[in-house]
Design a protein around this motif. Structure first.
Motif, mmCIF file in Angstrom:
data_model
loop_
_atom_site.group_PDB
_atom_site.id
_atom_site.type_symbol
_atom_site.label_atom_id
_atom_site.label_comp_id
_atom_site.label_asym_id
_atom_site.label_seq_id
_atom_site.Cartn_x
_atom_site.Cartn_y
_atom_site.Cartn_z
ATOM 1 N N ALA B 153 41.543 64.588 53.418
ATOM 2 C CA ALA B 153 41.267 64.885 54.818
ATOM 3 C C ALA B 153 39.916 65.582 54.960
ATOM 4 N N MET B 154 39.609 66.499 54.028
ATOM 5 C CA MET B 154 38.323 67.191 54.088
ATOM 6 C C MET B 154 37.178 66.197 53.914
ATOM 7 N N LEU B 155 37.338 65.272 52.960
ATOM 8 C CA LEU B 155 36.302 64.266 52.724
ATOM 9 C C LEU B 155 36.073 63.453 53.995
ATOM 10 N N PHE B 156 37.165 63.064 54.638
ATOM 11 C CA PHE B 156 37.036 62.268 55.857
ATOM 12 C C PHE B 156 36.355 63.063 56.962
ATOM 13 N N ASN B 157 36.768 64.312 57.120
ATOM 14 C CA ASN B 157 36.227 65.123 58.208
ATOM 15 C C ASN B 157 34.783 65.529 57.979
ATOM 16 N N LEU B 158 34.400 65.593 56.696
ATOM 17 C CA LEU B 158 33.037 65.975 56.359
ATOM 18 C C LEU B 158 32.030 65.011 56.975
ATOM 19 N N SER B 159 32.427 63.730 57.109
ATOM 20 C CA SER B 159 31.495 62.718 57.595
ATOM 21 C C SER B 159 31.028 63.025 59.016
ATOM 22 N N PHE B 160 31.722 63.918 59.666
ATOM 23 C CA PHE B 160 31.376 64.355 61.014
ATOM 24 C C PHE B 160 29.990 65.012 61.020
ATOM 25 N N VAL B 161 29.687 65.813 59.996
ATOM 26 C CA VAL B 161 28.388 66.494 59.950
ATOM 27 C C VAL B 161 27.517 66.032 58.789
ATOM 28 N N ILE B 162 28.100 65.366 57.790
ATOM 29 C CA ILE B 162 27.301 64.905 56.657
ATOM 30 C C ILE B 162 27.409 63.391 56.577
ATOM 31 N N GLY B 163 26.278 62.723 56.711
ATOM 32 C CA GLY B 163 26.251 61.272 56.505
ATOM 33 C C GLY B 163 26.632 60.440 57.708
ATOM 34 N N GLY B 164 27.421 60.970 58.631
ATOM 35 C CA GLY B 164 27.822 60.189 59.807
ATOM 36 C C GLY B 164 29.188 59.550 59.617
ATOM 37 N N SER B 165 29.971 59.466 60.717
ATOM 38 C CA SER B 165 31.340 58.957 60.625
ATOM 39 C C SER B 165 31.374 57.438 60.723
ATOM 40 N N ALA B 166 32.509 56.884 60.305
ATOM 41 C CA ALA B 166 32.736 55.447 60.446
ATOM 42 C C ALA B 166 32.753 55.085 61.930
ATOM 43 N N GLU B 167 32.331 53.860 62.252
ATOM 44 C CA GLU B 167 32.248 53.461 63.659
ATOM 45 C C GLU B 167 32.965 52.149 63.923
ATOM 46 N N SER B 168 33.878 51.755 63.022
ATOM 47 C CA SER B 168 34.421 50.404 63.162
ATOM 48 C C SER B 168 35.907 50.396 63.505
ATOM 49 N N GLY B 169 36.386 51.426 64.174
ATOM 50 C CA GLY B 169 37.782 51.432 64.581
ATOM 51 C C GLY B 169 38.677 52.009 63.500
ATOM 52 N N TRP B 170 39.900 52.422 63.902
ATOM 53 C CA TRP B 170 40.721 53.186 62.950
ATOM 54 C C TRP B 170 41.199 52.343 61.784
ATOM 55 N N LEU B 171 41.222 50.991 61.931
ATOM 56 C CA LEU B 171 41.627 50.163 60.801
ATOM 57 C C LEU B 171 40.469 49.430 60.144
ATOM 58 N N ALA B 172 39.238 49.699 60.587
ATOM 59 C CA ALA B 172 38.039 49.218 59.898
ATOM 60 C C ALA B 172 38.066 47.718 59.621
ATOM 61 N N LEU B 176 32.882 43.798 60.664
ATOM 62 C CA LEU B 176 32.154 44.963 61.166
ATOM 63 C C LEU B 176 32.071 46.063 60.111
ATOM 64 N N SER B 177 33.139 46.228 59.314
ATOM 65 C CA SER B 177 33.144 47.327 58.347
ATOM 66 C C SER B 177 32.455 46.952 57.031
ATOM 67 N N GLU B 178 31.934 45.731 56.943
ATOM 68 C CA GLU B 178 31.217 45.344 55.726
ATOM 69 C C GLU B 178 29.833 45.984 55.701
ATOM 70 N N LYS B 179 29.219 45.953 54.521
ATOM 71 C CA LYS B 179 27.919 46.597 54.339
ATOM 72 C C LYS B 179 26.875 46.062 55.328
ATOM 73 N N MET B 180 26.960 44.774 55.625
ATOM 74 C CA MET B 180 25.937 44.163 56.469
ATOM 75 C C MET B 180 25.918 44.781 57.871
ATOM 76 N N PHE B 181 27.108 45.102 58.397
ATOM 77 C CA PHE B 181 27.167 45.590 59.778
ATOM 78 C C PHE B 181 27.397 47.105 59.853
ATOM 79 N N SER B 182 27.905 47.705 58.782
ATOM 80 C CA SER B 182 28.052 49.165 58.727
ATOM 81 C C SER B 182 27.360 49.672 57.469
ATOM 82 N N PRO B 183 26.031 49.709 57.474
ATOM 83 C CA PRO B 183 25.316 50.064 56.249
ATOM 84 C C PRO B 183 25.448 51.549 55.885
ATOM 85 N N GLY B 184 25.832 52.388 56.824
ATOM 86 C CA GLY B 184 25.866 53.827 56.557
ATOM 87 C C GLY B 184 26.997 54.215 55.629
ATOM 88 N N VAL B 185 27.036 55.519 55.273
ATOM 89 C CA VAL B 185 28.077 56.001 54.365
ATOM 90 C C VAL B 185 29.383 56.304 55.089
#
Lengths: 107, 656
Positions: B153-172, B176-185
């Motif tokens: 849970a900490m790892l997941f929540n960390l993305s809020f301030v470090i690296g940026g959060s996932a943006e592809s919906g709760w089931l990814a 969209l969730s592939e590297k090509m469309f979600s290149p971030g961490v």
């Protein structure tokens, strides 16, 4: 707490030999499909069938050598869990093929 | 050099949004405050000995509870931010990417890091007490499960301030969730946060299954077991078969992203719909995993506060087992619009509707239990009574969604959003809150204040309908989910504004509940008897809070609702109780390894997210070494001597 109690009445946990055999068998069954794919030994349906056969064999290796399916005081639980597991496994594999078969129709 | 650091920091930290900077400051200040308080009052040793290394199921349950309430707060703030953005057309509060990140984290947190731990909190606190056991079957594994959840849970929540959060919906969903469309961490934080906590969830499922099958008090046959424990059993069966599917699916997605495979990509022979198919094979059972224990909680509460035995005990048990098995046969109703053909869609439409049958049986059983009962409207009962109409409406809209041809109209609209919030809030959240109110005295030794609780209850309930009823209508008006803004010309403005007001009412309800807890710590009614509600099951036969060994003497169970029967016999003078004979009590020793090993998982996960090989190596090596060290530990248990048990019991006002 149960983990301590179970030492008391000598329930089997497998021997070193059975673990080593299981480990070696698992590795061999993993390497065979890898070799088949990397060296292009088989292709098409034959390859898929070979990979799936190795997977099923490995399933049994794990059940017998690591999960001790033959042991335990109450094998009834084992059988029940196995039947339910088999039903769900069948659902996952056959269900996926059925649900996803539209893909071959679309393409 | 300086330039390097600057460019690293600009990708490592999330920048450019005042909301995030505010959160950064808040996180740093909170951390400093915690460190300061712990140091000032010299509590570091206490924290380590009493909490971080504990294997006591009651303390692990309390830690789960605290985490889940914090996650409820975070997920709730996400929800309020979304509702603010949607309150009126063309609001420029969140830009589109930030909005995407927020609905992604809202969904993931609420299901995996709020509902699951709150459920595990109740498993831990209640199950061993209810079945007359002194701990779970594998106490060490239990602690490991908690810490894996915590660091995931900490790892997941960390993305809020470090690296940026996932943006592809709760089931990814890919692509969209592939590297090509979600290149971030962000997507990798999502994968590893869930994977690490997922191992813990699976282990908890195994642990409680074994606990219930093997550690019931003598005489408690399965058909004399309280219904909450039955619901945990059925939920655990589902966990054991469903969670491996999630792990495998996310691992395949990670292989796509990390090694450039083409399992779910659009090209190279991949098939993104296969991911959707697999993830829902976990995702659908998952909603039953979280709702089954809520059914169990309602069964306990309805019986206790109606002063009657539960109506239709056997049908309740069968209904739960049927639900847990049937839940594996309905997954495709989440993607009827994929167009799999009439045969597939009809099968899954019918199997989905079939689940309504056992669920309906349960609803009628609760109603019949209340019928002619002496109902006391205490807080747990209030939430239970509020649950029934809410869940029935949610179930009815669920059957509407199950009609495959009609689903083409509802799919991904706000109608769907309203439906699943109705069953998840009305079923799961109301259920767990009812359970928390019910077992709170058993956890902490005092009741939660009724007056403040009623404020919270009514705000939650009215707020819920104000928030979600307009969303059904918005769905019919064409509003689709995951929109970050809309125009005036669509006519959605009034209903959206109403919905936002409702969301804030629920938020205010939560504030009242926090106030209620803070107030009750000092002023709450103390529970001196251990049985504040005049309960029916074994957990009420011991003092509140329960001593470390739970039961000084393991009870001999004769009937269902055994504690109620004992109390009746004592009142009639027909109790035939042999004098208790104390024996030394065998207990597990605390261990720091679960905490340390989970920390190394965190390091490895962080390394995988950023592609830092050294972190991966150190993390996985740490995990391996922790396992080795544990394998060679033989001194893992101890005995509490009879004298000490006698002293503890006497100090709790019990003569043994």
């Amino acid at each position: 707490m149960m983990q301590h109690d179970s030492h008391g009445h000598g329930e089997g946990h497998g021997s070193l030999k059975s673990y080593v055999i299981g480990f070696v068998l698992s590795i061999v069954l993993t390497i065979i499909p890898l070799v088949l794919v990397m060296n292009k030994v088989l292709s098409g349906t034959a390859l898929v069938v070979a990979i799936m056969a190795m997977a099923v064999l490995q399933l049994f290796v794990q059940l017998f050598f690591f999960m001790h399916i033959r042991e335990g005081e109450k094998p009834r639980y084992n059988v029940q869990a196995l039947i339910l597991g088999a039903v769900i496994l069948l659902t996952i594999v056959a269900g996926s093929i059925w649900v996803m078969s539209f893909n071959s129709m679309v393409q | 050099m300086w330039e390097d650091i600057k460019s690293f920091a600009s990708t490592f930290f999330v920048t450019g949004d005042p909301l995030i900077y505010g959160a950064d400051v808040a996180i740093v200040l909170t951390t400093l405050a915690i460190v300061f308080v712990l140091t000032k009052y010299k509590k570091w040793g206490w924290l380590w000995r009493e909490w971080l290394t504990t294997v006591d199921h009651k303390k692990i349950g309390i830690m789960y509870l605290i985490c889940s309430l914090l996650m409820l707060f975070r997920g709730g703030v996400d929800a309020l931010l979304m509702r603010l953005q949607l309150a009126l057309p063309n609001v420029e509060f969140l830009h589109s990417e930030h909005y995407n990140a927020i609905f992604t984290t809202h969904g993931t947190i609420m299901i995996l890091f709020m509902a699951m731990p709150m459920m595990f909190a109740l498993f831990n606190i209640v199950v061993p007490l209810q079945i007359g056991a002194r701990d779970v079957a594998y106490p060490f594994l239990n602690a490991l499960s908690f810490w894996l959840f915590f660091f995931g849970a900490m790892l997941f929540n960390l993305s809020f301030v470090i690296g940026g959060s996932a943006e592809s919906g709760w089931l990814a969903y890919p692509p969209l969730s592939e590297k090509m469309f979600s290149p971030g961490v962000g997507q990798d934080f999502y994968i590893w946060g869930i994977q690490i906590s997922g191992i813990g969830s699976l282990a908890t499922g195994i642990n409680f299954l074994v606990t219930i099958l093997k550690m019931r008090a003598p005489g408690m046959s399965l058909m004399k077991m309280p219904l909450f424990s039955w619901s945990v059993l059925s939920s655990c069966i589902t966990i054991i078969y469903a969670f491996p599917i999630l792990t495998v699916t996310l691992a395949l997605l990670f292989i796509d992203r990390y090694l450039g495979a083409h399992i779910f990509t659009m090209d190279g022979g991949g098939n993104p719909m296969m991911y959707v198919n697999l993830i829902w094979m976990w995702g659908h059972p998952e909603v039953y995993i979280v709702v089954l224990p809520a059914f169990g909680i309602f069964s306990e509460i309805v019986a206790t506060f109606s002063k009657k035995q539960i109506f239709g005990y056997k049908s309740m048990v069968f209904a739960m087992i049927i639900i847990s098995v049937l839940s594996f046969f309905t997954w495709a109703h989440h993607f009827f619009t994929m167009g799999a053909g009439a045969d597939v869609n009809s099968f899954f439409a019918i199997s989905t509707m079939a689940i309504a049958i056992p669920t309906g049986v349960k609803v009628f059983n609760w109603l019949f239990t209340m019928f002619r009962g002496r109902i006391q409207l205490k807080q747990p009962m209030l939430w239970t009574i509020a649950f029934i109409p809410c869940f029935v409406i949610g179930g009815a809209t669920g059957v509407m969604l199950a009609v495959a041809p009609a689903d083409y109209q509802y799919h991904n609209s706000y109608f769907l959003i309203a439906h699943f919030h109705q069953v998840l809030i009305g079923g799961v959240v109301f259920g767990y809150l009812a359970g928390i109110y019910y077992w709170w005295p058993k956890m902490f030794g005092f009741k939660l204040d009724e007056r403040l609780g009623k404020w919270g209850f009514w705000l939650w309930n009215i707020g819920f309908y104000v928030c979600f009823m307009p969303q059904y209508a918005l769905g019919f008006m064409g509003m689709t989910r995951r929109l970050y803004t809309y125009g005036w010309d669509l006519g959605w403005a009034p209903l959206n504004l109403v919905s936002t007001v409702g969301a804030f009412m629920m938020g205010l309800g939560f504030v009242f509940q926090v106030w209620q807890i803070a107030y009750s710590i000092k002023h709450g009614e103390r529970d001196t008897t251990g049985d504040p509600w005049n309960g029916r099951t074994l957990e009420w036969s011991i003092p509140s809070p329960a001593p470390v060994y739970n039961f000084a003497v393991i009870p001999q169970v004769k009937e269902a609702d055994d504690w109620w029967a004992t109390k009746q016999a004592r009142a009639n003078g027909t109790a035939n109780e042999a004098p208790a004979k104390l024996e030394p009590i065998h207990m597990p020793k605390n261990s720091g390894i679960p905490f340390i090993m989970s920390f190394f998982w965190f390091i490895a996960g962080f390394g995988f997210v950023w592609g830092w090989t050294w972190w991966i190596v150190i993390g996985l090596a740490g995990v391996g070494i922790s396992m080795l060290v544990r394998s060679f530990q033989y001194d893992t248990d101890y005995y509490i001597p009879v004298d000490e048990v006698r002293r503890t019991e006497a100090s709790l006002g019990r003569a043994v």
